[in-house]
Scaffold this active site. Structure first.
Site, PDB file in Angstrom:
ATOM      1  N   ARG A   1     -10.000  24.390 -10.133  1.00  0.00           N
ATOM      2  CA  ARG A   1      -9.146  23.195 -10.346  1.00  0.00           C
ATOM      3  C   ARG A   1      -7.690  23.612 -10.496  1.00  0.00           C
ATOM      4  NH1 ARG A   1      -9.145  21.589 -16.652  1.00  0.00           N
ATOM      5  NH2 ARG A   1      -9.839  23.579 -17.453  1.00  0.00           N
TER       6      ARG A   1
ATOM      7  N   HIS B   1     -21.501  15.176 -19.453  1.00  0.00           N
ATOM      8  CA  HIS B   1     -20.357  15.542 -18.623  1.00  0.00           C
ATOM      9  C   HIS B   1     -20.683  16.650 -17.615  1.00  0.00           C
ATOM     10  CE1 HIS B   1     -18.279  12.980 -21.323  1.00  0.00           C
ATOM     11  NE2 HIS B   1     -17.066  13.367 -20.974  1.00  0.00           N
TER      12      HIS B   1
ATOM     13  N   HIS C   1     -26.222 -16.032   7.192  1.00  0.00           N
ATOM     14  CA  HIS C   1     -25.691 -16.837   6.089  1.00  0.00           C
ATOM     15  C   HIS C   1     -24.804 -17.952   6.621  1.00  0.00           C
ATOM     16  CE1 HIS C   1     -26.678 -12.813   4.652  1.00  0.00           C
ATOM     17  NE2 HIS C   1     -26.897 -13.350   3.469  1.00  0.00           N
TER      18      HIS C   1
ATOM     19  N   GLU D   1     -12.743   4.177 -12.453  1.00  0.00           N
ATOM     20  CA  GLU D   1     -13.201   4.942 -11.293  1.00  0.00           C
ATOM     21  C   GLU D   1     -13.726   4.051 -10.175  1.00  0.00           C
ATOM     22  OE1 GLU D   1     -14.249   5.421 -14.377  1.00  0.00           O
ATOM     23  OE2 GLU D   1     -13.580   7.400 -15.017  1.00  0.00           O
TER      24      GLU D   1
ATOM     25  N   HIS E   1     -27.413 -20.438   1.449  1.00  0.00           N
ATOM     26  CA  HIS E   1     -26.694 -19.168   1.376  1.00  0.00           C
ATOM     27  C   HIS E   1     -27.153 -18.191   2.458  1.00  0.00           C
ATOM     28  CE1 HIS E   1     -25.360 -15.238  -0.144  1.00  0.00           C
ATOM     29  NE2 HIS E   1     -26.608 -14.871   0.054  1.00  0.00           N
TER      30      HIS E   1
END
Ligand SMILES: Cc1ncc(C[n+]2csc(CCOP(=O)(O)OP(=O)(O)O)c2C)c(N)n1
Ligand SMILES: [Mg+2]
Length: 672
Positions: free
Chosen positions: A363, A478, A34, A416, A268
């Site tokens: 957990r 989930h 590039h 996230e 590019h």
């Protein structure tokens, strides 16, 4: 800093044009790469690297250096030219071997591969998150270790970002957080060239980027001329003077000053072509037929970085000496953090589980570990993406990381992608043990950065809870199914799925001891029995990835499982054994750690002669046959889950001891 005579404008332009020509020549030699972006960004890079970036080419790991991130990693030749000319250990022949096997100049910058490259970039947008994480790390360390009149942590983070970087969502998440936290030491220089691969940015990008960043709370400047060295210099100084993160929107022209390819998408990602290169060199007053020519004036000018860097390091060492005398404990702690050393007795105070029976979600066990670990380490910086309570990462004793004070408890918000990219920046910065948490199913939202953490060998820890259909009523959106297989497929990523509270303690220990790989801790939402370790194998076996948990004499079959399904395996094996079919149970929290064990150990756990093998996991079965062999049976879930109480789901999907027993009988019948 002793005032060195400023280079004349002519010398500056000789240096800038050298960067441009090296980029053109390297791409031409490789016939790949590039060229256009390094050429257009050379003036801004020159001003930044020669007047603002505090770095030490002979000490690329100097802890108090400014960090430079080339988020648009495709412009790697810009970085390699700068590193070479500034005197880093990157000789010219490495630039000549750009993109070739074994060279120090890979297609995109790779951390750990080239001195001076801070992070691996190429997947657009990630570098923005990395830069934000680095600025957070700097602030955290500065607040911990600086004292009045003793400033030993004080550096900035500068990043070049392209249109693509700012189109990617991960950059928006990270920039939003940076604005919220008022990370004043962060500056992004946006290469506003109106060009992407498919054409003009008009095709898909028409928002007001400056207004967007202002809305995030950033300090924003707009410059119309990417070749105006004085304006760039002033803008960088103003950015450094702001107490908010800064964006400099810099209008540039890709491949400037190539006569016919500038401002075109062709510049590019393809060589300009011999003719265009020749004509560009003529425009620049360069010898048109010479390649990789570095004028002595450019070498001298940019080579001044070495002496400047030595002086900065010398002064910093002196300040550290004084700081060490005044605050010996603090200085020792900083040493420990910077070298990634765990404090003496770090693993002493953990809760111990194993004789009392009962049950506990892993957990919850993890939360109990964190409560002890966090104060013991001090540099466990992280938190969750708005699920601190659910993921057991609340750490009530720890201060929050806010705009006003940098505590170790980060509220990432529901970001996230940004969290994971920031974690990489924190880890790459050094000094911290970063971690992030969310539901395991949302590892999908972190995956791009997790992959880069693995590639960069960064010891980031991800706490992924709600690790199966055991989630229950929230349903298939989930409930992770394919995620364990997906994560296991990433090279150098360690997945640990502990079976009970004691294994969770050991999993945290194993994660902390890993210095060259990220770790995922996959933890249950639902309660699981705490195994009686007077009856079963010791949980310390977790460190070896898999271990024999239940071992009747002369076993005829093996059942292996991870996490919550270990208990199903155990119930089945005990009943089979009581009925005369001695069956071994192997608890298998981590394929990756098991693969790191010597052959002899692996053979002890899974003896070659014991071919009757069954595996069970409440997840996609993909991959388990590597341990069960062709003659074995893998019980899992090759479909999405469903919304119902978790006991009902295990019943409906028949993840049960009875099914395991039937499978063991079947594999035994096959091998008879
Ligand atoms: C996440 C991601 N998607 C796609 C690509 C492939 N890619 C490389 S550069 C680029 C866009 C180029 O435009 P811009 O970011 O403006 O860079 P410029 O050409 O102006 O240097 C794309 C799509 C990538 N590197 N990363
Ligand atoms: Mg562009």
């Amino acid at each position: 800093m002793p005032a060195a005579a400023a280079p004349s404008p002519e010398t500056s332009w000789t240096s800038i044009n050298t960067i441009r020509v090296l980029a053109m020549d390297a791409v031409e030699a490789a016939q790949s790469g590039h060229p256009g972006t390094p050429m257009a960004l050379a003036p801004a890079a020159y001003v930044l690297w020669s007047k603002h970036l505090r770095h030490a080419p002979r000490h690329p790991d100097w802890p108090d250096r400014d960090r430079f991130v080339l988020s648009c990693g495709h412009a790697s030749m810009l970085l390699y030219s700068l590193l070479h000319l500034c005197g880093y250990d990157l000789p010219l022949d490495q630039l000549e071997r750009f993109r070739q096997w074994g060279s120090a100049t890979p297609g995109h910058p790779e951390r750990g591969h080239t001195p001076g490259v801070e992070v691996t970039t190429g997947p657009l947008g990630q570098g923005v998150g990395n830069a934000v994480g680095m600025a957070m790390a700097e602030r955290f360390l500065a607040e911990r270790f600086n004292r009045p009149a003793h400033t030993i942590v004080d550096h900035r983070v500068w990043a070049f970002v392209s249109d693509g970087d700012l189109m990617e969502g991960v950059a928006s998440e990270a920039a939003s957080l940076a604005g919220h936290l008022r990370l004043g030491k962060l500056t992004l220089i946006y290469d506003n060239n109106h060009i992407t691969i498919d054409g003009n940015t008009d095709l898909a990008f028409s928002e007001d980027v400056a207004a967007r960043f202002r809305a995030y709370g950033w300090h924003v400047q707009q410059l119309e001329d990417g070749n105006d060295l004085e304006a760039i210099d002033a803008a960088l100084a103003a950015a450094a003077g702001s107490d908010r993160p800064s964006l400099i929107v810099l209008r540039t022209h890709i491949a400037d000053p190539a006569p016919s390819k500038h401002d075109t998408p062709e510049a590019h990602g393809a060589p300009l072509g011999a003719d265009e290169v020749r004509r560009t060199k003529e425009i620049l007053g360069w010898p048109p037929d010479e390649t990789f020519y570095v004028p002595p004036a450019a070498r001298n000018d940019m080579g001044r970085a070495v002496a400047r860097g030595e002086e900065w390091v010398r002064r910093w060492e002196a300040r550290r000496g004084v700081h060490r005398e005044a605050f010996p404990d603090l200085a020792a702690e900083l040493d420990r953090w910077l070298t990634g050393t765990l404090p003496d007795g770090w693993d002493g105070g953990f809760p111990s589980y194993g004789t009392e029976g009962g049950s506990l979600a892993t957990r919850q066990a993890s939360a109990a570990v964190l409560e002890v670990l966090s104060p013991a380490l001090g540099n466990l910086v992280g938190g969750s993406a708005d699920l601190a309570g659910s993921t057991g990462t609340k750490r009530p004793g720890e201060e929050n990381f806010t705009a006003d004070s940098a505590g170790p408890q980060v509220h990432w918000g529901i970001r996230e992608h940004g969290m994971a990219a920031c974690l990489n920046g924190m880890a790459a910065h050094g000094g911290l043990r970063p971690f992030g948490s969310t539901f395991l199913v949302f590892s999908d939202y972190m995956k791009p950065a997790m992959r880069l953490a693995a590639l960069m060998k960064l010891p980031v820890i991800y706490v992924g809870t709600h690790d199966s259909i055991g989630v229950g009523e929230d349903g298939p959106t989930h409930q992770p199914v394919e995620h364990l297989a997906m994560l296991r497929a990433v090279p150098n990523l360690v997945l640990l799925r502990p079976a009970d509270a004691a294994e969770t303690v050991e999993a945290w220990k194993a994660a902390l001891l890993l210095e060259d790989a990220p770790t995922v801790l996959a933890l249950t939402r639902q309660k699981v029995p705490v195994l009686d370790r007077t009856r079963y194998g010791a949980a310390s076996g977790v460190a070896r990835g898999a271990y024999v948990l239940f071992d009747p004499p002369s076993p005829r079959a093996i059942v292996m499982a991870s996490g919550s399904e270990v208990h199903i395996a155990l119930a089945a094996a005990e009943e089979l054994t009581a009925g005369g079919t001695a069956t071994r149970v192997v608890s298998f929290p981590s394929w990756e750690l098991f693969e790191r064990q010597p052959k002899g150990y692996r053979e002890d756990v899974l003896p070659r002669g014991l071919r009757a093998r069954v595996a069970i996991e409440a997840a996609a079965t993909l991959g388990w046959s590597r341990y069960t062999g062709d003659g074995g049976i893998v019980i899992g879930l090759d479909r999405f889950g469903a919304s119902a109480p978790q006991e009902e789901l295990y019943r409906q999907f028949d993840l049960s001891p009875a099914r395991v027993m039937a499978a063991v009988r079947e594999v035994l019948a096959r091998s008879d």
